[in-house]
Design an enzyme around this catalytic site. Structure first.
Site, PDB file in Angstrom:
ATOM      1  N   ARG A   1       0.832  -1.207   0.000  1.00 29.25           N
ATOM      2  CA  ARG A   1       0.000   0.000   0.000  1.00 29.25           C
ATOM      3  C   ARG A   1       0.870   1.261   0.000  1.00 29.25           C
ATOM      4  O   ARG A   1       0.450   2.296  -0.515  1.00 29.25           O
ATOM      5  CB  ARG A   1      -0.924   0.017   1.222  1.00 29.25           C
TER       6      ARG A   1
ATOM      7  N   LYS B   1       4.600   2.572  -1.056  1.00 26.33           N
ATOM      8  CA  LYS B   1       5.902   2.343  -1.687  1.00 26.33           C
ATOM      9  C   LYS B   1       6.417   3.573  -2.435  1.00 26.33           C
ATOM     10  O   LYS B   1       7.597   3.884  -2.412  1.00 26.33           O
ATOM     11  CB  LYS B   1       5.850   1.138  -2.624  1.00 26.33           C
TER      12      LYS B   1
ATOM     13  N   ASP C   1      -6.102   1.873  -6.522  1.00 28.66           N
ATOM     14  CA  ASP C   1      -4.719   2.352  -6.564  1.00 28.66           C
ATOM     15  C   ASP C   1      -4.632   3.746  -5.937  1.00 28.66           C
ATOM     16  O   ASP C   1      -5.468   4.614  -6.205  1.00 28.66           O
ATOM     17  CB  ASP C   1      -4.247   2.395  -8.025  1.00 28.66           C
ATOM     18  N   ILE C   2      -3.617   3.955  -5.115  1.00 33.97           N
ATOM     19  CA  ILE C   2      -3.393   5.260  -4.477  1.00 33.97           C
ATOM     20  C   ILE C   2      -2.084   5.877  -4.970  1.00 33.97           C
ATOM     21  O   ILE C   2      -2.054   6.988  -5.484  1.00 33.97           O
ATOM     22  CB  ILE C   2      -3.357   5.126  -2.938  1.00 33.97           C
TER      23      ILE C   2
ATOM     24  N   ARG D   1     -18.726  11.692 -39.546  1.00 33.69           N
ATOM     25  CA  ARG D   1     -18.615  12.633 -40.663  1.00 33.69           C
ATOM     26  C   ARG D   1     -19.239  13.978 -40.324  1.00 33.69           C
ATOM     27  O   ARG D   1     -18.716  15.020 -40.653  1.00 33.69           O
ATOM     28  CB  ARG D   1     -19.273  12.044 -41.913  1.00 33.69           C
TER      29      ARG D   1
ATOM     30  N   LYS E   1     -37.635   4.471 -39.451  1.00 34.59           N
ATOM     31  CA  LYS E   1     -37.311   5.705 -40.172  1.00 34.59           C
ATOM     32  C   LYS E   1     -37.384   6.854 -39.167  1.00 34.59           C
ATOM     33  O   LYS E   1     -38.393   7.024 -38.476  1.00 34.59           O
ATOM     34  CB  LYS E   1     -38.316   5.919 -41.319  1.00 34.59           C
ATOM     35  N   HIS E   2     -36.295   7.608 -39.071  1.00 33.63           N
ATOM     36  CA  HIS E   2     -36.233   8.744 -38.157  1.00 33.63           C
ATOM     37  C   HIS E   2     -36.589   8.331 -36.731  1.00 33.63           C
ATOM     38  O   HIS E   2     -37.370   8.985 -36.041  1.00 33.63           O
ATOM     39  CB  HIS E   2     -37.112   9.889 -38.638  1.00 33.63           C
TER      40      HIS E   2
ATOM     41  N   GLU F   1     -30.674   2.045 -45.911  1.00 31.96           N
ATOM     42  CA  GLU F   1     -29.436   2.642 -45.420  1.00 31.96           C
ATOM     43  C   GLU F   1     -28.591   1.642 -44.628  1.00 31.96           C
ATOM     44  O   GLU F   1     -27.395   1.504 -44.862  1.00 31.96           O
ATOM     45  CB  GLU F   1     -29.759   3.843 -44.506  1.00 31.96           C
TER      46      GLU F   1
ATOM     47  N   ASN G   1     -47.341  11.252 -29.250  1.00 33.28           N
ATOM     48  CA  ASN G   1     -48.391  10.312 -28.860  1.00 33.28           C
ATOM     49  C   ASN G   1     -48.381   9.118 -29.822  1.00 33.28           C
ATOM     50  O   ASN G   1     -48.462   9.297 -31.022  1.00 33.28           O
ATOM     51  CB  ASN G   1     -49.757  10.998 -28.915  1.00 33.28           C
TER      52      ASN G   1
ATOM     53  N   HIS H   1     -40.348  10.389 -25.660  1.00 27.91           N
ATOM     54  CA  HIS H   1     -40.267  11.720 -26.271  1.00 27.91           C
ATOM     55  C   HIS H   1     -39.005  11.873 -27.103  1.00 27.91           C
ATOM     56  O   HIS H   1     -38.083  11.095 -26.970  1.00 27.91           O
ATOM     57  CB  HIS H   1     -40.313  12.802 -25.187  1.00 27.91           C
TER      58      HIS H   1
END
Length: 528
Positions: free
Chosen positions: A66, A68, A127-128, A217, A279-280, A332, A422, A528
């Site tokens: 612990r 070193k 890790d410390i 892109r 789609k979308h 697509e 909706n 939503h």
């Protein structure tokens, strides 16, 4: 300060991949090697001369490792401003030797957690000393080089090949990467303490880390920049882990739409062959059948106009016949858990079509949280992973649904949870007949879905729309009877909806007058 000579390097790594090779490269350039514990042992086993940190500090490693490197002989050598006379005098007065390079990576905390270790073992893998050295070296990057990623070892050696020095630009890049590494490490620890250890769903401070996977892109529109990040640590595999067999790189919109298709088709991971067309980010056709080719034909028939340029996801490995049918229209992206040689050959003739093979379909009932960025804040919620079974349904009309109507209700309800509110979904015999999405009122969604069904019937030469004799699902209650009556006019004979409106009695009475069977779920699925 620009180029800095490297004379002494401290190496202390948990991930020892490449460490012997980089240490050999350092030693070949006359750089003194200082190391700790297991790293020193690995280097000595390779025939390298290594100085123990304990010799540098004058203190042995203690407390099971612990302590070193947490010592002024280490951190003074890292943090000293080399051209500051007062710092130089302090180094000289206390016999502190400068450390010019630190090669460190941290205890495998996340791997330990993922491996199912007990709490004590997990704590020991926090890790410390490592993060402390990383931060000290990175803070003092004007004089010290820090390397935390084995992937950067070749770049380090290339830097030293110039003149045994590292450039300021390199040290700044490595420092930025180092601080990101310790931040991600601490984020993983804080999340474990909050969720696994303390059982907090929404901790007082929520810290997450992610890693850059790809620069896209552009974003939602060409003038926007975008990138894809992967969460650090264990996570559900999906599109980023898919094998892209062909086609150009995916765009922001491709990822968004393909994920919507993947999440929906995963609802049928254990069911019959299923096809989803999106789609979308909204489904425009969903079907199950005895074969994938049959499911494709039925899904496409729901709304072939919207399917043009859409995203397709399937729950079975693709065969040649299904691939040939999909290729008959402009598509697509196709997402599947596999594809045979005939399917790949069919898609290969459509070079711009992206074929993504996912390792597995995600569990639609998995736990987790989702987030949405607001101006000035962040909304976080648990995933909508609740389910409704036949036993959960409450018949509220005089007429109970038939067995087939009940199956159609549950199928439509499954689709509705993936449609933007909706949401109105007509379904019959495991096939969507019409989908109304994203409208400001439920009546318009009902009418749009019915209109699409009527157009499909006309284009296919059917004697009547598929909404006739169908079940209709509404993602939230009908606030007025008008939406339900619109569904009845379209030919629906059964209705599934959450219930809970102050006008439920009026809606139920309207359903009875129209001869509809209606069930309440007691649960809504807004999206939503």
């Amino acid at each position: 300060m620009s180029d800095v000579a490297v004379r002494r390097a401290l190496l202390s790594v948990s991930d020892k991949s490449g460490v012997v090779e980089v240490a050999e490269a350092l030693a070949a350039r006359g750089i003194e090697l200082v190391s700790t514990g297991g790293t020193a042992k690995a280097l000595r086993s390779a025939g390298l001369t290594v100085r123990d940190v304990a010799e540098l500090t004058g203190f042995p490693e203690m407390m099971d490792g612990r302590v070193k490197t947490l010592h002024p002989m280490v951190h003074g050598g890292l943090l000293a401003v080399r051209d500051d006379p007062a710092h130089a005098a302090a180094l000289s007065e206390h016999g502190i030797e400068g450390i010019d390079l630190v090669v460190v990576n941290l205890y495998p905390f996340e791997q330990t957690v993922a491996g199912g270790a007990d709490r004590d073992t997990i704590i020991e893998n926090i890790d410390i000393g490592g993060p402390a050295m990383v931060r000290s070296a990175a803070k003092n990057h004007a004089y010290v080089t820090i390397v935390t990623d084995p992937a950067d070892y070749p770049a380090l050696v290339a830097e030293l090949d110039e003149a045994g020095t590292t450039s300021l630009g390199f040290r700044r890049r490595m420092a930025a990467k180092a601080f990101a590494a310790t931040a991600a490490y601490d984020a993983a620890i804080s999340q474990w303490f909050a969720h696994a250890d303390q059982g907090e769903l929404f901790p007082a401070r929520r810290v997450l880390a992610s890693r850059l996977h790809a620069i896209l892109r552009y974003g939602e529109n060409p003038h926007q920049q975008a990138a894809l990040y992967l969460p650090e640590g264990p996570h559900t595999p999906g599109l980023p882990q898919a094998q892209q067999v062909q086609g150009k790189a995916l765009s922001y919109n491709n990822y968004n739409d393909a994920n919507a298709a993947l999440e929906l088709v995963a609802e049928f991971r254990d069911g019959p062959p299923a096809v989803v067309i999106v789609k979308h980010a909204n489904p425009c056709g969903v079907a199950t059948a005895d074969t994938l080719a049959g499911a494709w034909a039925e899904a496409l028939a729901c709304d072939s106009v919207s399917a043009f340029g859409g995203i397709v996801a399937v729950n079975r490995p693709l065969d040649g016949a299904t691939a040939e049918a999909i290729c008959a229209i402009f598509t697509e992206v196709v997402v599947a858990p596999g594809a045979d040689d005939a399917a790949r050959a069919a898609f290969a003739r459509k070079k711009n079509l992206r074929l993504l093979l996912v390792p597995d379909l995600p569990d639609p009932r998995r736990v987790g949280v989702q987030q949405i960025v607001l101006a000035g804040g962040l909304l976080v919620q648990t995933r909508d992973n609740a389910t409704v079974t036949k036993a959960d349904l409450k018949v509220v009309t005089k007429r109970a649904p038939t067995a087939q109507e009940l199956e159609d209700c549950l199928f439509a309800w499954t689709i509705a949870r993936h449609v933007k509110s909706n949401a109105i979904v007509y379904a019959k015999n495991g096939v969507t007949a019409g989908i109304g999405a994203g409208q400001m009122n439920r009546r318009d969604s009902s009418r749009i879905a019915a209109l699409k069904a009527a157009e499909a019937a006309q284009s296919h030469g059917w004697s009547q729309p598929r909404t006739v004799g169908s079940a209709v699902a509404s993602d939230a209650f009908f606030p007025f009877a008008d939406g339900l009556l619109a569904a009845a006019e379209a030919g629906a004979t059964a209705v599934i909806q959450p219930g809970g409106s102050i006008r439920d009695e009026d809606v139920i009475a309207a359903a009875d007058d129209a001869g509809l069977a209606m069930v309440f779920t007691g649960m809504r699925h807004f999206r939503h």
